[in-house]
Scaffold this active site. Structure first.
Site, PDB file in Angstrom:
ATOM      1  N   GLY A  31       0.836  -1.210   0.000  1.00 59.92           N
ATOM      2  CA  GLY A  31       0.000   0.000   0.000  1.00 59.92           C
ATOM      3  C   GLY A  31       0.869   1.258   0.000  1.00 59.92           C
ATOM      4  O   GLY A  31       0.651   2.196  -0.771  1.00 59.92           O
ATOM      5  N   HIS A  32       1.902   1.253   0.859  1.00 60.40           N
ATOM      6  CA  HIS A  32       2.812   2.415   0.898  1.00 60.40           C
ATOM      7  C   HIS A  32       3.530   2.575  -0.444  1.00 60.40           C
ATOM      8  O   HIS A  32       3.778   3.684  -0.905  1.00 60.40           O
ATOM      9  CB  HIS A  32       3.865   2.225   1.990  1.00 60.40           C
ATOM     10  CG  HIS A  32       3.312   2.224   3.379  1.00 60.40           C
ATOM     11  ND1 HIS A  32       3.291   1.103   4.169  1.00 60.40           N
ATOM     12  CD2 HIS A  32       2.763   3.209   4.119  1.00 60.40           C
ATOM     13  CE1 HIS A  32       2.758   1.397   5.345  1.00 60.40           C
ATOM     14  NE2 HIS A  32       2.427   2.671   5.336  1.00 60.40           N
ATOM     15  N   GLY A 141      -3.101   7.525   1.712  1.00 66.32           N
ATOM     16  CA  GLY A 141      -3.949   6.407   1.306  1.00 66.32           C
ATOM     17  C   GLY A 141      -5.393   6.652   1.737  1.00 66.32           C
ATOM     18  O   GLY A 141      -5.646   7.142   2.844  1.00 66.32           O
ATOM     19  N   LYS A 143      -7.458   4.542   2.596  1.00 64.93           N
ATOM     20  CA  LYS A 143      -7.896   3.675   3.704  1.00 64.93           C
ATOM     21  C   LYS A 143      -8.103   4.503   4.971  1.00 64.93           C
ATOM     22  O   LYS A 143      -9.016   4.253   5.742  1.00 64.93           O
ATOM     23  CB  LYS A 143      -6.890   2.564   3.974  1.00 64.93           C
ATOM     24  CG  LYS A 143      -7.349   1.658   5.113  1.00 64.93           C
ATOM     25  CD  LYS A 143      -6.455   0.473   5.270  1.00 64.93           C
ATOM     26  CE  LYS A 143      -5.228   0.769   6.094  1.00 64.93           C
ATOM     27  NZ  LYS A 143      -5.535   0.994   7.530  1.00 64.93           N
ATOM     28  N   SER A 179      -2.424  -3.169   5.588  1.00 64.55           N
ATOM     29  CA  SER A 179      -2.195  -2.345   6.772  1.00 64.55           C
ATOM     30  C   SER A 179      -1.000  -2.915   7.524  1.00 64.55           C
ATOM     31  O   SER A 179      -0.808  -4.145   7.560  1.00 64.55           O
ATOM     32  CB  SER A 179      -3.432  -2.395   7.676  1.00 64.55           C
ATOM     33  OG  SER A 179      -3.095  -1.964   8.978  1.00 64.55           O
TER      34      SER A 179
END
Ligand code: PAF
Length: 286
Positions: A31-32, A141, A143, A179
């Protein structure tokens, strides 16, 4: 790697290119890396890695939060990153530094209600990072939707000269949002945690079938989430205000937070509900 304000003067050499900050707390995952890829499109990328003590409550996982600096640097070496900024706590919170940034109403609900002081900690460190790096862009993000909206309000209210970009949540094959806290899940918990994504998909399909009642949708999501160990919230709120409306219309956020084992997991989808059309849309810059 840069660790102090003095060393950040290195960033002046990157000018006149824009500086694009990717703020992280490390323990980097795919994700990063998507944030970094997006950042590369806008200018010279600076990734900050700092586990920020002020956004953790005393009963939270600050001490056990994964710190994996070496493997983070390894992962970043595959990308066009101009600098990694990883300061010690004393650099960000030197003795005698007391000024903080307090969020507005967008921080009162969802995670802000369950984690008092969390968003003040986030805003304070993000404001420092923006000032220290003099970034022109910052990439976050989706999220962390509430975080995006609270930071967006700070940037707008305090007239900070920076543009924010949010990128879609990166998901594992079964839908679980990536995560750093997923590593707290064992195999069985990991399987159960997939219900977080399917509950949001259920809510979306109810909207697509014409349901506009926030209460009905929230109840359906809660019943889907029953296999989790606890549910902190399952809500439909307006965007960007994060307010409750009985009838869903316009921009909205379906957001959930649960605990599975010791892992606190959050997820959401950001939607535009217009007449009979339901479309996933970005949170920022709309
Ligand atoms: O999203 C995070 O990782 C953190 O909240 C942030 C934005 C890096 C601030 O510490």
């Amino acid at each position: 790697m840069l660790t102090s304000s003095e060393e950040l003067s290195f960033l002046d050499q990157l000018r006149p290119d824009p500086i694009v900050l990717v703020p992280t707390m490390g323990a980097l995952h795919s994700g990063h890396l998507e944030l970094v890829k997006e950042a590369e499109k806008y200018g010279k990328v600076v990734v900050s890695i700092f586990v920020n003590p002020t956004q953790f409550a005393p009963n939270e996982d600050f001490d056990s939060y994964p710190r994996t600096l070496e493997s983070d640097l390894d992962l970043l070496s595959g990308f066009d990153v101009a600098a990694v900024f990883s300061p010690p706590v004393s650099e960000m919170y030197a003795d005698g530094v007391v000024t903080t940034v307090q969020p507005g109403g967008r921080a009162d609900c969802l995670c802000g209600a369950d984690r008092p002081g969390h968003y003040s900690g986030v805003l304070t460190v993000v404001a420092k990072l923006f000032n220290m790096t003099k970034a022109d862009y910052a990439v976050f993000g989706r999220k962390d939707a509430q975080q995006c909206l609270v930071i967006d309000q700070m940037v707008s209210d305090l007239k900070m000269p920076i543009k924010l970009i949010d990128i879609p949540t990166v998901r594992e094959v079964g839908g679980l949002a990536m995560s750093s806290r997923n590593r707290y899940l064992d195999k069985e918990q990991h399987t159960r945690a997939q219900v977080v994504f399917s509950s949001l998909q259920k809510a979306k399909s109810m909207l697509e079938s014409g349901c506009r009642s926030a209460k009905e949708i929230e109840e359906a999501v809660v019943s889907e989430l029953a296999v989790c160990d606890s549910i902190e919230y399952a809500e439909v709120l307006s965007v960007p205000e994060l307010e409750k409306n009985e009838i869903i219309e316009g921009r909205c956020l379906l957001a959930v937070a649960v605990k599975v084992g010791s892992a606190r997991l959050i997820d959401n989808i950001s939607l535009l509900v217009e007449n009979d059309k339901v479309t996933e849309i970005p949170l920022l810059g709309v």
